[in-house]
Design a protein around this motif. Structure first.
Motif, PDB file in Angstrom:
ATOM      1  N   GLY A 110       0.819  -1.219   0.000  1.00  0.00           N
ATOM      2  CA  GLY A 110       0.000   0.000   0.000  1.00  0.00           C
ATOM      3  C   GLY A 110       0.845   1.258   0.000  1.00  0.00           C
ATOM      4  O   GLY A 110       0.543   2.231  -0.704  1.00  0.00           O
ATOM      5  N   HIS A 111       1.926   1.253   0.776  1.00  0.00           N
ATOM      6  CA  HIS A 111       2.854   2.383   0.802  1.00  0.00           C
ATOM      7  C   HIS A 111       3.503   2.562  -0.567  1.00  0.00           C
ATOM      8  O   HIS A 111       3.588   3.678  -1.098  1.00  0.00           O
ATOM      9  N   GLN A 112       3.949   1.458  -1.149  1.00  0.00           N
ATOM     10  CA  GLN A 112       4.569   1.523  -2.467  1.00  0.00           C
ATOM     11  C   GLN A 112       3.577   2.012  -3.527  1.00  0.00           C
ATOM     12  O   GLN A 112       3.963   2.739  -4.452  1.00  0.00           O
ATOM     13  N   ALA A 113       2.309   1.661  -3.389  1.00  0.00           N
ATOM     14  CA  ALA A 113       1.287   2.131  -4.332  1.00  0.00           C
ATOM     15  C   ALA A 113       1.083   3.639  -4.215  1.00  0.00           C
ATOM     16  O   ALA A 113       0.940   4.333  -5.230  1.00  0.00           O
ATOM     17  N   VAL A 114       1.096   4.165  -2.990  1.00  0.00           N
ATOM     18  CA  VAL A 114       0.973   5.617  -2.801  1.00  0.00           C
ATOM     19  C   VAL A 114       2.143   6.328  -3.483  1.00  0.00           C
ATOM     20  O   VAL A 114       1.958   7.338  -4.173  1.00  0.00           O
ATOM     21  N   ILE A 115       3.326   5.802  -3.307  1.00  0.00           N
ATOM     22  CA  ILE A 115       4.505   6.396  -3.948  1.00  0.00           C
ATOM     23  C   ILE A 115       4.347   6.391  -5.469  1.00  0.00           C
ATOM     24  O   ILE A 115       4.540   7.415  -6.131  1.00  0.00           O
ATOM     25  N   ALA A 116       4.002   5.232  -6.020  1.00  0.00           N
ATOM     26  CA  ALA A 116       3.920   5.080  -7.478  1.00  0.00           C
ATOM     27  C   ALA A 116       2.789   5.889  -8.092  1.00  0.00           C
ATOM     28  O   ALA A 116       2.961   6.506  -9.147  1.00  0.00           O
ATOM     29  N   GLU A 117       1.640   5.907  -7.434  1.00  0.00           N
ATOM     30  CA  GLU A 117       0.454   6.515  -8.028  1.00  0.00           C
ATOM     31  C   GLU A 117       0.321   8.011  -7.764  1.00  0.00           C
ATOM     32  O   GLU A 117      -0.248   8.733  -8.591  1.00  0.00           O
ATOM     33  N   TYR A 118       0.805   8.473  -6.613  1.00  0.00           N
ATOM     34  CA  TYR A 118       0.565   9.866  -6.230  1.00  0.00           C
ATOM     35  C   TYR A 118       1.822  10.723  -6.127  1.00  0.00           C
ATOM     36  O   TYR A 118       1.795  11.891  -6.482  1.00  0.00           O
ATOM     37  N   ILE A 119       2.907  10.152  -5.614  1.00  0.00           N
ATOM     38  CA  ILE A 119       4.114  10.940  -5.371  1.00  0.00           C
ATOM     39  C   ILE A 119       4.994  11.026  -6.612  1.00  0.00           C
ATOM     40  O   ILE A 119       5.333  12.134  -7.064  1.00  0.00           O
ATOM     41  N   LYS A 120       5.365   9.893  -7.177  1.00  0.00           N
ATOM     42  CA  LYS A 120       6.302   9.900  -8.301  1.00  0.00           C
ATOM     43  C   LYS A 120       5.833  10.737  -9.500  1.00  0.00           C
ATOM     44  O   LYS A 120       6.671  11.399 -10.123  1.00  0.00           O
TER      45      LYS A 120
END
Length: 97
Positions: free
Chosen positions: A74-84
């Motif tokens: 879930g943390h990695q998904a936030v990074i990939a979808e919203y932050i990066k």
């Protein structure tokens, strides 16, 4: 205790909606990742020039708990979808307290 600090600078074309979506997505993580002991995040207060745009500070009981957070899907998904998509630069440090 391990304290993780991440600092982000957004791209010039990042929209207010995208920036708000980062905060909304990050707000879901403490309930989803039980290893998080404390979690604070938000935009820079604009006091000093040259600061990053956004910060995340997270506390964990130990290294294993930090690693569980770091690698959490879930943390990695936030990074990939919203932050990066709006990330110009990132700085991070992990402190042993």
């Amino acid at each position: 205790m391990i304290r993780h600090v991440a600092l982000f600078t957004w791209t010039d074309d990042a929209t207010d909606e995208q920036k708000a979506a980062v905060a909304t997505a990050l707000a879901t993580l403490p309930a989803a990742i039980p290893q998080i002991r404390a979690y604070t995040f938000g935009p820079d207060a604009g006091i000093n020039p040259g600061s990053h745009d956004f910060a995340v500070v997270a506390d964990f009981d130990d290294l294993d708990d930090y690693l569980a957070y770091r690698d959490d899907a879930g943390h990695q998904a936030v990074i990939a979808e919203y932050i990066k998509p709006i990330l110009a630069s990132r700085a991070a440090v992990q402190l042993s307290l």
